[in-house]
Write a protein that holds these residues in place. Structure first.
Motif, PDB file in Angstrom:
ATOM      1  N   ASP A   6       7.665   1.621   0.448  1.00 58.13           N
ATOM      2  CA  ASP A   6       8.015   1.909  -0.943  1.00 58.13           C
ATOM      3  C   ASP A   6       7.673   3.362  -1.216  1.00 58.13           C
ATOM      4  N   TRP A   7       8.692   4.186  -1.401  1.00 61.72           N
ATOM      5  CA  TRP A   7       8.450   5.609  -1.621  1.00 61.72           C
ATOM      6  C   TRP A   7       7.683   5.884  -2.908  1.00 61.72           C
ATOM      7  N   HIS A   8       7.688   4.943  -3.838  1.00 62.65           N
ATOM      8  CA  HIS A   8       6.978   5.149  -5.108  1.00 62.65           C
ATOM      9  C   HIS A   8       5.510   4.740  -5.016  1.00 62.65           C
ATOM     10  N   HIS A   9       5.165   3.989  -3.972  1.00 65.11           N
ATOM     11  CA  HIS A   9       3.770   3.608  -3.702  1.00 65.11           C
ATOM     12  C   HIS A   9       3.565   3.674  -2.193  1.00 65.11           C
ATOM     13  N   PRO A  10       3.590   4.855  -1.614  1.00 66.84           N
ATOM     14  CA  PRO A  10       3.582   4.974  -0.154  1.00 66.84           C
ATOM     15  C   PRO A  10       2.317   4.458   0.513  1.00 66.84           C
ATOM     16  N   TYR A 128      12.717  -3.535  -1.119  1.00 68.56           N
ATOM     17  CA  TYR A 128      12.750  -2.129  -0.712  1.00 68.56           C
ATOM     18  C   TYR A 128      13.988  -1.770   0.109  1.00 68.56           C
ATOM     19  N   GLU A 132      18.365   3.665  -3.365  1.00 69.26           N
ATOM     20  CA  GLU A 132      17.415   4.675  -3.849  1.00 69.26           C
ATOM     21  C   GLU A 132      16.312   4.935  -2.835  1.00 69.26           C
ATOM     22  N   GLN A 133      15.802   3.897  -2.180  1.00 70.07           N
ATOM     23  CA  GLN A 133      14.796   4.101  -1.142  1.00 70.07           C
ATOM     24  C   GLN A 133      15.405   4.838   0.055  1.00 70.07           C
ATOM     25  N   HIS A 136      15.552   8.639  -0.231  1.00 64.97           N
ATOM     26  CA  HIS A 136      14.303   9.324   0.123  1.00 64.97           C
ATOM     27  C   HIS A 136      14.124   9.388   1.634  1.00 64.97           C
ATOM     28  N   ALA A 360      14.042  -2.300  -8.803  1.00 70.18           N
ATOM     29  CA  ALA A 360      14.314  -1.046  -8.105  1.00 70.18           C
ATOM     30  C   ALA A 360      14.907  -0.017  -9.054  1.00 70.18           C
ATOM     31  N   PRO A 361      14.472   1.238  -8.961  1.00 73.04           N
ATOM     32  CA  PRO A 361      15.097   2.288  -9.779  1.00 73.04           C
ATOM     33  C   PRO A 361      16.564   2.451  -9.407  1.00 73.04           C
TER      34      PRO A 361
END
Length: 454
Positions: A6-10, A128, A132-133, A136, A360-361
């Motif tokens: 998860d790029w938002h909580h790496p 995930y 969007e993931q 990144h 998910a964003p």
């Protein structure tokens, strides 16, 4: 390369693996930089695309390091797993035009079971597997390549990846080609609700007239209406008596899947489909080689590995209506008006209607701060319909749209269309864009084997 789950909580959860590939520029002195490619689907592999493009377009291979990857969830990267192949085969077989209450209940029940399989087998990976993931992941790949900017080519679903990457990282984009565009101005639901019309248009406007013109070869009817009636008779026969061909049981849904897949590319799709229709109509006179090839092609309507990633992305990326009544009414209309794929809409939408609600964003494509972009689309593309490409074009103010007229192949670059190839390679190598939107003529429709063009 290793990427965060998860790029938002790496820091949370184990990392994933994304498999990457590269074909180095052959002219190091004239090298422009990196041309990144991505695969369609979602669910297709991208690893072999650099070497294939290098063979097709040596000028690009000289100018660029051509790179690609298997998107998270796909192929050689960390895979997402849902149901096994026999379960997926059963789900996409039968006859989705059956609108009886029992048949509808069965579709929704199998969809819920498929989602439970995904949740059970995916080891908390499902949330995930998103565009969007993946965007990144793409930017990490750029950074590891030590490229300040990248150029990009992507067909079909890869247009979503490209437009999303450009939205998230506009200053990292040098040049971008988006080929056969998914309508990324809306949701996956709105896009897929539009597909039955475009598949039917391709079938009715391009394939059936071609089949009728070649009635002397395929004997399916001298007019498009007669050819369509032949298809419907064959389909009805498979409903009453499914055909066992070289160990594969063939149902109406599998016939529709074969037809809808074949019309993506007129050459060789039209001839392959016409040959299949003859063999299915008269299996006793078909050669063993034809029957074996056809049985293999129809055995698995949807690959289970592809389905796992396809549904993960499309169900996670954007919201879906979750009302059973809505989907029954919507699929009733699609089945009546656009039966080639309208009948199977429910099988796809029922999965996303049962999918866990996604947090998910979502990247809303804006087109801000972008360099000129080249877009390609044919007018009768069955999968990425032209109306959606026009909406995408309006959403990207710096874009130029090349409309391929007189046909409907899916995927325009690397399709042996000299006009399209000239425009794409001129743009990627020299930065040259047409001054305004322009057109290219579609490739001529194929001539059946053994027939002289006249």
């Amino acid at each position: 390369m290793a990427v965060p789950r998860d790029w938002h909580h790496p820091e949370q959860g184990p990392s994933l693996t994304v498999e990457v590939s590269r074909h180095r520029a052959t002219d190091t002195a004239g090298r422009h930089g990196v041309l990144m490619m991505a695969a369609g689907g979602p669910g297709a592999s991208g690893l072999n695309r650099p070497v294939n493009l290098a063979h097709y377009a040596p000028g690009l291979a000289a100018t660029y390091d051509i790179v690609s990857f298997d998107q998270r969830g796909v192929g050689s990267s960390t895979k997402v797993t849902c149901a096994d192949q026999p379960t997926v085969d059963a789900y996409f077989s039968g006859d989705k035009r059956d609108r009886s209450a029992g048949a509808l209940r069965g579709t929704f029940a199998r969809a819920r079971a498929f989602v439970r399989d995904c949740q059970r087998h995916a080891n908390d990976l499902l949330p995930y597997i998103t565009t969007e993931q993946a965007v990144h992941d793409m930017d990490l790949y750029r950074a590891l390549l030590r490229a300040r900017t990248i150029s990009y080519y992507g067909p079909s679903y890869a247009t979503v990846l490209g437009a999303s990457y450009a939205t998230a990282f506009p200053h990292r984009v040098a040049r971008m080609v988006l080929d056969s565009n998914v309508d990324y101005t809306g949701t996956w639901q709105s896009f897929m609700e539009g597909q039955p019309s475009s598949f039917q248009r391709r079938f009715d406007k391009d394939f059936l007239p071609w089949l009728a013109k070649n009635d002397g070869v395929y004997h399916q009817g001298r007019t498009p209406a007669q050819a369509k009636a032949s298809y419907e008779r064959l389909r009805a026969g498979l409903h009453a008596h499914p055909l066992v061909l070289d160990g594969t049981t063939i149902t109406p849904d599998q016939l529709d899947t074969l037809a809808s897949s074949a019309i993506y590319q007129a050459d060789p799709g039209f001839e392959n489909l016409a040959t299949a229709l003859m063999a299915l109509e008269h299996p006793d006179t078909a050669s063993p080689a034809v029957k074996q090839t056809l049985a293999k092609a129809m055995a698995h309507p949807v690959d289970a590995r592809f389905a796992a990633d396809f549904f993960s992305v499309t169900c996670n990326d954007t919201p879906w209506n979750r009302s059973t009544a809505y989907w029954i009414a919507q699929s009733d209309r699609a089945t009546r008006d656009h039966p080639l794929v309208g009948a199977r809409v429910l099988a796809y939408s029922a999965v996303c209607a049962a999918w866990p609600r996604s947090t998910a964003p979502h990247l809303h494509v804006t087109g801000r701060d972008l360099p000129p972009i080249l877009m390609l689309n044919s007018v009768h593309d069955p999968a990425t319909y032209y109306e959606g490409a026009l909406r995408d074009h309006r959403a990207l103010p710096t874009s130029r749209l090349v409309t391929v007229v007189g046909g409907g192949d899916h995927g325009q670059f690397q399709n042996h269309n000299a006009c399209v190839d000239h425009l794409v390679e001129g743009y990627l190598v020299n930065g040259t864009l047409p001054p305004t939107d322009t057109t290219c003529a579609a490739n001529p429709l194929p001539v059946p084997s053994g027939v002289t063009r006249g």
